[in-house]
Scaffold this active site. Structure first.
Site, short mmCIF file in Angstrom:
data_model
loop_
_atom_site.label_atom_id
_atom_site.label_comp_id
_atom_site.label_asym_id
_atom_site.label_seq_id
_atom_site.Cartn_x
_atom_site.Cartn_y
_atom_site.Cartn_z
CG HIS A 287 34.72 -9.17 -14.66
ND1 HIS A 287 35.87 -9.56 -14.03
CD2 HIS A 287 34.79 -7.82 -14.76
CE1 HIS A 287 36.60 -8.50 -13.75
NE2 HIS A 287 35.97 -7.43 -14.17
CD GLU A 333 36.62 -7.34 -17.89
OE1 GLU A 333 36.63 -6.20 -18.36
OE2 GLU A 333 37.48 -7.75 -17.07
CG ASP A 361 34.26 -4.20 -14.34
OD1 ASP A 361 34.87 -4.44 -13.29
OD2 ASP A 361 34.70 -4.53 -15.46
#
Length: 388
Positions: A287, A333, A361
Site C-alpha cells: 500500500h 490501506e 506489509d
C-alpha cells in the site's frame, strides 16, 4: 530494507507458481541459474533502496488525500513508465481525506498524587476533533468490551473511557498480539459512545513501554461520534496506576482533526504480460499510503518498492513469465481500504483470473516466515497444491 528479504520476495514471486513447469535435472539446472541471476541483480544493482529513500525522504508521509499521497502516485507511475513494461496505468478510486490539524494536547488533572501532568497523545485516524478548549472528564478504565458493558450507562455516561488492554507479550507473532488488542482502537469509541461517554483514550498498540503513541484507524458505527486519542504506553501505565487509588482525577485532551470530503486518488499498476497464459494474473504489491506522523518506510514503502523491483528484475534479466505479473500500489490501506476494495471490485467486474496475490506489509527486516492462504487444489504431476 533487508536485501535478503528483497531477493526472497522476488524469487517467491517469480517461481512459486512455476514449480511444475519443468521436470528432472534440466529443470533444476535451469532454475538454479536463473535464481542465481536474480540474486546477483538484486544484490549488486538493485534499485529499491534508492527509490524507497526518495519516497520517504523527499515525499514523506503519505496519508490518503494529501498532496504527498498524490506525489507518491506520480513517482511510482514514473518509475514503472521508465521500465518499458507492457502496461502501466492508474486505477481511479475515491478516498477519505482526514486531516490531523494542530498538535494534540493530553493532560492528567486533579491527581491527589501528582497534581497535573502532561502526557503524550495523538488523535486516532478518522476521529472527530474536540475543537478549541478540548474535553475534560473523569476516567473509567476497562480492558475489554465486556468490562465496558458491565459498567453500564450509569457509570460511563459523561466520562472518558480508557481502554488499557496491552498487547500480549507472550505472542511470538507480533501481528497476532497486535490483532488481540486492536479491536479497542477500531471499535472502542463507538462502543463507548453507546453508553454516553464523551471521549476515548486507547493504549497505544506497541509492545514496548515508551513515550511514542501510535495512531491508527477508528471506525465509527451508526452512533454518536466522540473524539478518540491514543496515549503512549508510558502514559497509559501512569494513568492506570493513578486510577487505582484515585478515581476522582480528571483527564483532558484537545484535538483539531476533521474528516473532509472524499478526494480522487489512484491505485498505481504495472504489469508484464504472460507469454503463455496472459489471462492468469500473479499480483505482487503493497500500500502506497502511510500515516501522517511518519515517513512510512516499513509500512508500507518497502512493500511497494519490492513489488516494483520484481518487475524491474524480470525486465533486466529478460525473464518471460508464462503468466501475467502485476505490481499494484494500493491507495488508502491505512484508514479505509478503498484502494484494495476498488481493485477487487473491478477485477470481479472484468472477470480477471488471479491465481496468486503476494503482499509484503510487515516491514523490510530479515524475514522470519512466509504465510500463505490457498484453496486445496492438487497437481496431478507432483501431488502438491501448486495450482496446476
Amino acid at each position: 530494507m533487508n536485501k535478503f528479504l528483497l531477493v526472497v520476495y522476488t524469487i517467491f514471486a517469480s517461481f512459486n507458481i512455476l514449480l511444475c513447469s519443468f521436470s528432472g535435472s534440466f529443470a533444476q539446472k535451469k532454475d538454479s541459474v536463473v535464481i542465481r541471476q536474480v540474486y546477483d541483480e538484486a544484490l549488486l544493482r538493485g534499485q529499491a533502496y534508492a527509490q524507497l529513500a526518495y519516497l520517504c525522504k523527499k515525499i514523506g508521509a503519505r496519508l490518503s488525500g494529501s498532496p504527498q499521497a498524490a506525489a507518491a502516485v506520480e513517482f511510482t507511475r514514473y518509475i514503472m513508465d521508465t521500465m518499458k513494461l507492457d502496461r502501466v496505468y492508474l486505477q481511479p478510486v475515491m478516498v477519505p481525506h482526514w486531516v490531523r490539524g494542530a498538535k494534540e494536547i493530553g493532560k492528567i488533572l486533579n491527581s491527589k498524587h501528582i497534581g497535573e501532568q502532561e502526557v503524550r497523545v495523538v488523535a486516532l485516524g478518522n476521529s472527530v476533533g474536540t475543537g478549541k478548549g478540548g474535553i475534560t472528564a473523569k476516567v473509567v478504565e476497562v480492558k475489554s468490551f465486556e468490562e465496558l458493558k458491565a459498567l453500564g450507562k450509569a457509570k460511563v455516561n459523561g466520562k472518558i473511557v480508557f481502554f488499557n488492554r496491552p498487547m500480549d507479550a507472550t505472542k511470538f507473532n507480533t501481528f497476532e498480539a497486535y490483532a488481540g488488542a486492536s479491536d479497542q482502537r477500531g471499535a472502542g469509541p463507538s462502543e463507548a459512545a453507546k453508553l454516553g461517554a464523551v471521549g476515548v483514550v486507547v493504549r497505544s498498540l506497541a509492545s514496548n513501554i515508551d513515550d511514542f503513541p501510535h495512531t491508527g484507524s477508528t471506525r465509527y458505527q451508526f452512533v454518536r461520534q466522540i473524539p478518540a486519542v491514543a496515549i503512549s504506553t508510558k502514559g497509559a501505565e501512569l494513568l492506570s496506576e493513578l486510577l487505582k487509588n484515585d478515581t476522582t482525577l480528571l483527564f483532558h485532551f484537545e484535538t483539531h482533526c476533521q474528516m473532509l470530503p472524499d478526494v480522487l486518488s489512484y491505485n498505481v499498476i504495472g504489469e508484464i504480460k504472460g507469454s503463455e497464459k496472459p489471462e492468469e494474473i500473479i499480483a505482487v504489491g503493497g500500500h502506497l499510503d502511510s500515516w501522517d506522523l511518519a515517513e512510512g518506510a516499513h509500512d508500507d514503502g518497502t512493500g511497494c518498492m519490492q513489488a516494483i523491483e520484481v518487475l524491474r528484475i524480470f525486465k533486466v534479466l529478460n525473464i518471460k513469465p508464462k503468466r501475467t505479473i502485476r505490481a499494484v500500489m494500493f491507495m488508502n490501506e491505512e484508514n479505509g481500504l478503498r484502494g484494495g476494495l476498488e481493485y477487487a471490485k473491478l477485477a470481479l467486474e472484468q472477470n480477471e483470473k488471479h491465481i496468486a496475490a503476494i503482499e509484503s506489509d510487515r516491514g523490510g527486516f530479515t524475514p522470519r516466515e512466509f504465510g500463505t492462504e490457498a484453496p486445496q487444489i492438487f497437481c496431478k504431476k507432483c501431488k502438491l497444491g501448486c495450482l496446476y
